[in-house]
Design a protein around this motif. Structure first.
Motif, mmCIF file in Angstrom:
data_model
loop_
_atom_site.group_PDB
_atom_site.id
_atom_site.type_symbol
_atom_site.label_atom_id
_atom_site.label_comp_id
_atom_site.label_asym_id
_atom_site.label_seq_id
_atom_site.Cartn_x
_atom_site.Cartn_y
_atom_site.Cartn_z
ATOM 1 N N SER A 99 6.049 -14.422 6.129
ATOM 2 C CA SER A 99 5.433 -13.026 5.815
ATOM 3 C C SER A 99 4.453 -12.572 7.036
ATOM 4 C CB SER A 99 4.737 -13.224 4.404
ATOM 5 O OG SER A 99 5.731 -13.231 3.510
ATOM 6 N N LEU B 166 7.566 -5.238 0.863
ATOM 7 C CA LEU B 166 7.013 -6.593 0.986
ATOM 8 C C LEU B 166 6.762 -7.145 -0.098
ATOM 9 C CD1 LEU B 166 6.066 -8.828 3.050
ATOM 10 C CD2 LEU B 166 3.929 -7.486 3.147
ATOM 11 N N ARG B 167 6.004 -6.409 -1.192
ATOM 12 C CA ARG B 167 5.450 -7.130 -2.487
ATOM 13 C C ARG B 167 6.688 -7.774 -3.127
ATOM 14 N NH1 ARG B 167 2.213 -2.675 -2.678
ATOM 15 N NH2 ARG B 167 3.663 -1.601 -4.250
ATOM 16 N N SER C 175 -4.202 -6.819 -0.762
ATOM 17 C CA SER C 175 -4.215 -5.838 -1.384
ATOM 18 C C SER C 175 -2.643 -5.174 -0.997
ATOM 19 C CB SER C 175 -5.248 -4.923 -0.525
ATOM 20 O OG SER C 175 -5.175 -4.947 0.599
ATOM 21 N N SER C 176 -2.347 -4.210 -1.487
ATOM 22 C CA SER C 176 -1.100 -3.797 -1.354
ATOM 23 C C SER C 176 -0.711 -2.913 0.211
ATOM 24 C CB SER C 176 -0.542 -2.825 -2.409
ATOM 25 O OG SER C 176 -1.218 -1.519 -2.481
ATOM 26 N N GLU C 177 -1.566 -2.456 0.480
ATOM 27 C CA GLU C 177 -1.457 -1.595 1.892
ATOM 28 C C GLU C 177 -2.914 -1.560 2.616
ATOM 29 O OE1 GLU C 177 -0.266 2.450 1.395
ATOM 30 O OE2 GLU C 177 0.574 1.607 -0.566
ATOM 31 N N MET D 131 -4.870 -8.808 5.920
ATOM 32 C CA MET D 131 -4.154 -8.261 4.883
ATOM 33 C C MET D 131 -3.563 -8.991 3.900
ATOM 34 S SD MET D 131 -3.163 -5.061 4.370
ATOM 35 C CE MET D 131 -2.948 -4.812 2.648
ATOM 36 N N TRP E 191 5.122 -1.702 2.447
ATOM 37 C CA TRP E 191 4.246 -2.477 1.569
ATOM 38 C C TRP E 191 4.898 -2.675 0.179
ATOM 39 C CZ3 TRP E 191 1.238 -5.204 4.450
ATOM 40 C CH2 TRP E 191 0.615 -4.620 5.414
ATOM 41 N N TYR F 203 2.234 -4.495 12.143
ATOM 42 C CA TYR F 203 1.297 -3.805 12.874
ATOM 43 C C TYR F 203 1.509 -3.577 14.347
ATOM 44 C CZ TYR F 203 -2.062 -4.282 8.844
ATOM 45 O OH TYR F 203 -2.437 -4.285 7.756
ATOM 46 N N VAL G 126 4.464 -9.120 8.862
ATOM 47 C CA VAL G 126 3.158 -8.282 8.783
ATOM 48 C C VAL G 126 2.503 -8.073 9.844
ATOM 49 C CG1 VAL G 126 0.826 -7.852 7.624
ATOM 50 C CG2 VAL G 126 2.730 -8.586 6.103
ATOM 51 N N ARG H 171 6.320 3.296 7.127
ATOM 52 C CA ARG H 171 4.972 3.272 6.701
ATOM 53 C C ARG H 171 5.203 3.717 5.249
ATOM 54 N NH1 ARG H 171 0.507 3.625 10.011
ATOM 55 N NH2 ARG H 171 0.967 3.649 12.335
#
Length: 129
Positions: A43, A33-34, A123-125, A118, A30, A51, A47, A26
């Motif tokens: 990807s 991943l970026r 967005s980043s998270e 997402m 993010w 989840y 993601v 957690r």
């Protein structure tokens, strides 16, 4: 990856191990991943796996496998350091691909919907997990 077997990386561990792994994932998923987004061709699956792994309805063993793979993904040092462009994430891709293949039937449509949202937001998270 010769010294490290994918099967060893993907051991689900006990609940305490999974809790520590989930905390690490957690915190680092993010940002990692970026950095890797352009180098990972799946990807959306990655993601959705995040989840699925953080969904309390997912079976414990499945969560453990995904958390182990995602934990490997977020580790700063692994078999092939991620700082090497393109090849740096090849070992991560091998581990993640194997994990996703093992548990794909447990990755629900709702996990993919969340992933799509997402990725579309850029967005980043997520707002809240």
């Amino acid at each position: 990856m010769d010294d490290i077997k994918i099967g060893e990386i993907l051991l689900p561990g006990d609940e305490e191990t999974q809790e520590r792994q989930e905390e690490r994932v957690r915190a680092k998923f993010w940002p990692t991943l970026r950095k890797a987004f352009r180098q990972i061709p799946f990807s959306r699956d990655l993601v959705a796996s995040f989840y699925c792994a953080t969904d309390r309805e997912t079976p414990l063993r499945v969560r453990g496998i995904l958390l182990a793979a995602l934990g490997y993904f977020v580790l700063p040092l692994d078999a092939v350091p991620d700082m090497f462009a393109v090849i740096g994430f090849t070992d991560d891709i091998a581990v993640l691909t194997t994990a996703i293949a093992l548990v794909s039937r447990h990755i629900k449509e709702s996990h993919y919907v969340a992933a799509d949202r997402m990725l579309a937001d850029g967005s980043s998270e997520p707002d809240a997990a």
